[in-house]
Design an enzyme around this catalytic site. Sequence first.
Site, PDB file in Angstrom:
ATOM      1  N   ALA A   1      59.396  -1.887  30.844  1.00  0.00           N
ATOM      2  CA  ALA A   1      60.868  -2.307  31.141  1.00  0.00           C
ATOM      3  C   ALA A   1      60.762  -3.372  32.179  1.00  0.00           C
ATOM      4  CB  ALA A   1      61.229  -1.126  32.290  1.00  0.00           C
ATOM      5  N   LYS A   2      62.034  -3.939  32.115  1.00  0.00           N
ATOM      6  CA  LYS A   2      62.126  -5.193  32.941  1.00  0.00           C
ATOM      7  C   LYS A   2      63.647  -5.302  33.555  1.00  0.00           C
ATOM      8  CE  LYS A   2      59.738  -8.795  34.205  1.00  0.00           C
ATOM      9  NZ  LYS A   2      58.261  -8.865  34.562  1.00  0.00           N
ATOM     10  N   GLY A   3      63.580  -5.765  34.718  1.00  0.00           N
ATOM     11  CA  GLY A   3      65.078  -6.055  35.417  1.00  0.00           C
ATOM     12  C   GLY A   3      65.135  -7.602  35.782  1.00  0.00           C
TER      13      GLY A   3
ATOM     14  N   VAL B   1      66.150  -3.127  31.461  1.00  0.00           N
ATOM     15  CA  VAL B   1      65.861  -2.753  30.038  1.00  0.00           C
ATOM     16  C   VAL B   1      64.786  -1.791  30.008  1.00  0.00           C
ATOM     17  CG1 VAL B   1      65.576  -3.585  27.837  1.00  0.00           C
ATOM     18  CG2 VAL B   1      67.201  -4.873  29.311  1.00  0.00           C
TER      19      VAL B   1
ATOM     20  N   VAL C   1      65.306 -10.741  29.725  1.00  0.00           N
ATOM     21  CA  VAL C   1      65.063  -9.422  30.201  1.00  0.00           C
ATOM     22  C   VAL C   1      64.329  -8.768  29.336  1.00  0.00           C
ATOM     23  CG1 VAL C   1      65.631  -7.207  31.493  1.00  0.00           C
ATOM     24  CG2 VAL C   1      66.317  -9.786  32.257  1.00  0.00           C
TER      25      VAL C   1
END
Length: 420
Positions: free
Chosen positions: A109-111, A64, A88
């Site tokens: 962001a993050k995953g 994201v 997330v």
Amino acid sequence: MADMPEFESEMHRTAVAQLDQVAERLHLDHETHIRLRYPRRALVVSIPVRMDDGRTEVFMGYRVHHNTALGPTKGGLRYDADVNMGEVTALAMLMTWKCSLMGLPYGGAKGGVRCTPRGMSKRELESLTRRYTAEIMLFIGPDLDIPAPDLGTDEQTMAWMMDTYSMTQGRSVPGVVTGKPILVGGSAGRREATGRGIVYVLYQAAHSLGEELKGKKVVIQGFGNVGGVAARMLWRDGAVIQGISDFQGGVWNSQGLDIRALDEHVKEAGTVAGFPGADAISNHDLLEQPCDILVPAATGSQIREDNADRIRAKIIVEGANGPTTPEADAILRTHGVLVIPDVLANAGGVVVSYFEWVQGLQFFFWKESEIIARLQEIMTRAFTRVWNVSKKENVDLRTAALMEGVRRVADAHQIRGLYP
Ligand code: NAD
């Protein structure tokens, strides 16, 4: 959030509610406020992996990008059984405020991949990582989105991601991830950065309170990258580390644990549990022991409405992301506990990730002493700014940190305007 069913989760509800409160305090205009509530883009992928026993298992993965107003996005990759789209997305939003607060030219962001890395072989983890990287290929890049390690991932994961990305480009692209091994473009001091940042922030907090860290009684939940480094540094600096835990349980010694001996034990046993010269303690009880400083450095939502009343720490430094729920925050406030929030306390990792990215883009590497000096300066300055806002606005440190983080992103939106 009824208007965002895609991201339905407790953590996302909390992240949006926090933004709403801060937006009100900052008197943000409606257009900017609603733009900040949504992620810019979110990708869901399925990741088929051939397991060692010949079966094919399919895992769900996410990446994201919350916001790009200040630059390309930056954020960790998490392997954990609880990973979901809402979590997330919330973590990506937190990264936006964190990067902004620390003055970095990044959005958040993050995953994540929903899996249990502890139960997987190295080969299975490599296959999972490479296929996940291939699936999110169009979403990442050195000037687009730069992943880093988080819960359940490490330097090796980043090396596999970098290699997979590089293979598709036909050249080495070290700047596509940070937190890599030094040999393949990692930065000196990256592995220790988050734990180190926690200690620098604590030094500044003690200084602001007219105290010193030496002799302070400390309890740490989590003995991984973040908790482990913080424990070693605080121990070396004369703090008394009374309790430490990991996912298998905890150990307690009111006279202080010998962290070097504990490290040796963990090397053999793979867990702090069973460390000689200490009593066993559950994770649950560990959090509730009286101490000067509590460092939650494991997973989210550990301090909740149902245990916050029994927390007897004077200072909580959030090594983990989101370890305190908003209900618990309110209870801790009434008890006068000083909470140094995640967006500030654990930002050392992304700060040195930024240094690594800059070094990778220039193919020019700095000495560890330079990295440490710059990290300390940035952490200390950020703490002081947040502390001053909290005094001026008469708000807790979390609200002050979010106000600082959100304000910069909102200003960037206003300057850039709305496309088209
Ligand atoms: P890690 O995987 O290296 O270590 C996690 C530690 O927590 C391990 O000791 C594990 O056994 C323990 N743990 C896991 N579940 C637990 C539970 N339910 N109860 C008690 N202990 C438990 O991960 P890490 O990199 O140290 O990250 C820890 C936290 O810090 C995460 O919330 C992560 O998002 C946050 N964080 C990490 C970084 C970084 O640079 N690594 C940066 C910012 C924030």
